[in-house]
Scaffold this active site. Sequence first.
Site, short mmCIF file in Angstrom:
data_model
loop_
_atom_site.label_atom_id
_atom_site.label_comp_id
_atom_site.label_asym_id
_atom_site.label_seq_id
_atom_site.Cartn_x
_atom_site.Cartn_y
_atom_site.Cartn_z
N LYS A 50 13.80 -12.00 -4.79
CA LYS A 50 13.03 -11.62 -3.92
C LYS A 50 12.40 -12.43 -2.57
CE LYS A 50 8.39 -9.98 -5.27
NZ LYS A 50 7.41 -9.78 -6.49
N SER A 54 5.69 -5.91 -8.19
CA SER A 54 5.94 -5.65 -6.66
C SER A 54 7.80 -6.37 -6.44
CB SER A 54 5.11 -6.29 -5.92
OG SER A 54 5.50 -8.21 -6.31
N SER A 98 4.02 -8.11 -11.93
CA SER A 98 4.60 -7.86 -10.64
C SER A 98 6.80 -7.76 -11.12
CB SER A 98 4.88 -8.66 -9.46
OG SER A 98 4.06 -7.82 -8.28
#
Lengths: 492, 95
Positions: free
Chosen positions: A80, A155, A179
Amino acid sequence: MALWWQESGQELHRSFLTGERSAREIAQAALARVAAVDTSLGAFLTVMAEPMLAQAADQDRRREAGGPLGRLAGVPVAVKDNLATRGVVTTAGSALLANWAPPYSATVVERLLAADALILGKTNLDEFAMGSSTEHSAFRKTVNPHRADLVPGGSSGGSAAAVAAGMAPVALGSETGGSVRQPAAYCGAVGLKPTYGRISRYGLVAFASSLDQVGPLGRTVGDVAELLAVIAGVDPADPSTVDEPVPDYGEHLARGATGLRVAMPAELREGVDPALSARCADALRTLATAGAVVKEVRLPHLAAALATYYVIAPAEASSNLARFDGVRYGVRQPGGDDLVEMYRQTRGRGFGPEVKRRIMIGTYALSAGYVDAFYLQAQRLRRLLEEDFARAFTEADLLLSPTTPSLPFAFGEKSADPLAMYANDALTLPANLVGVPALSVPAGKSGGLPVGVQLMARPWQEGLLFQAGQVLEDHFGAMPPVTPGEREPGHD
Amino acid sequence: MIPESEVRQIAALARLDLDDQEVRRLGQELGQILAYIEGIMAALKEADQPWQARANGRELEADIVAPGLEQAAALQGAPATEGPGFQVPFPGDAT
């Protein structure tokens, strides 16, 4: 033989060790898969082709020479883009950090490299990890690999989409209120939020420090357990990590569910789509059939969790994000000759609407006159929630619930209503507030879309999550990787 | 609905430059969100002690001083530097 991108990380690792494939072949195949499908998916912000090929060449040389190889050798991993990678742009999904190449790497990235993971690239996310759809990225749209008109969740939407579409068998995401688990559920992947303190946050761009944790994603429970084993453990660079032994999680996978006490609290089923509740009931039956004991527990203060979270997380964010002022890193806006005006312009133009909204909520909740009514009251409620969970875990070893209240939603569907978007986290954020580990596992599909169920355990009991998660995976089947636009067989 | 004057005051504390449209929108959104939060919290007034950070039943690690980034590395991502430090505009009177 299965195509490489259909294989799990552990299968790829074995195929490399046995000489069936070279690391270079695996790395090139991963890059080819990204080139073939990511134009339509948008999972990656940066593809690290050159460094990955250099890593692969080094691993091939070491294997040839009979040298030591790490436990993730030959395994592509997506990371990420809010985890710092030395010399590689790390945007956190924000225009403000569009060109920031950190001078150090996150501890978890260093541990991946030490274990010989092949780092494929950096994945898309909601700006500063604030969102549940990845629609708040400043850079690009990421679509759900199962249906292009639906969000992948967020996210960590880029990491979940990369795993679900077979670009990488495993990925790192991060969690503040769900997330990792929510996009894992939306994309048909396995996602873990570990115990607070289990994994170093050093080098993770901070959102809300009392809630943030790095979390692994994969297509199998075994891969997620393996990734956790590599990145977990105390880190002197993050004093919130704890010197708790990291067990051999692989050993938990074969233990089954016999004797485990599992409860499905009624409070975690309120407002849930009946199709998802039905899948969750299937999951409970599956565990009971495998020998688990079904218990009943209550979480009386759960109704307060969403409000509590949306005070504490924005309050901590408003403090953490004060550092993005155009002085030490990031993009600076000219603000005339005045320092404060430069801060205001840089932050006003650099942050997107969701980040500004949360900074404003947090600043409001911490301002004189409101701090008692909002922030301190939220901390009191957090304590009541913690006590609820502690009581529940005296009766049950695992709590089971749907991961999300509904199936993946369409782009734009919740954009105009922040409260509706926030409510999407209602079932995941309690684990962050109370610090316990939680795992989302696919439980088949509904209407052609993946459904995730969530297991929560006492602090440090990730092994129990893998144990029960493996039973569910054996029953429902791991979700095979999808090629966007291709019709998938069966599974409904 | 939060009055525009209050939105501007909060934005000043947060050092955010907002245009008029953002101020109006945030006034409305914050009003809705804070009303929801207040409603929930008012119903649960009996809470006593606030939550405190603990390490899930374990000891927190000691905070040990260790070498940090070299100065050159720390300056490397800065939008503007001057000599050995970050370059910033001179602080004016306006806040």
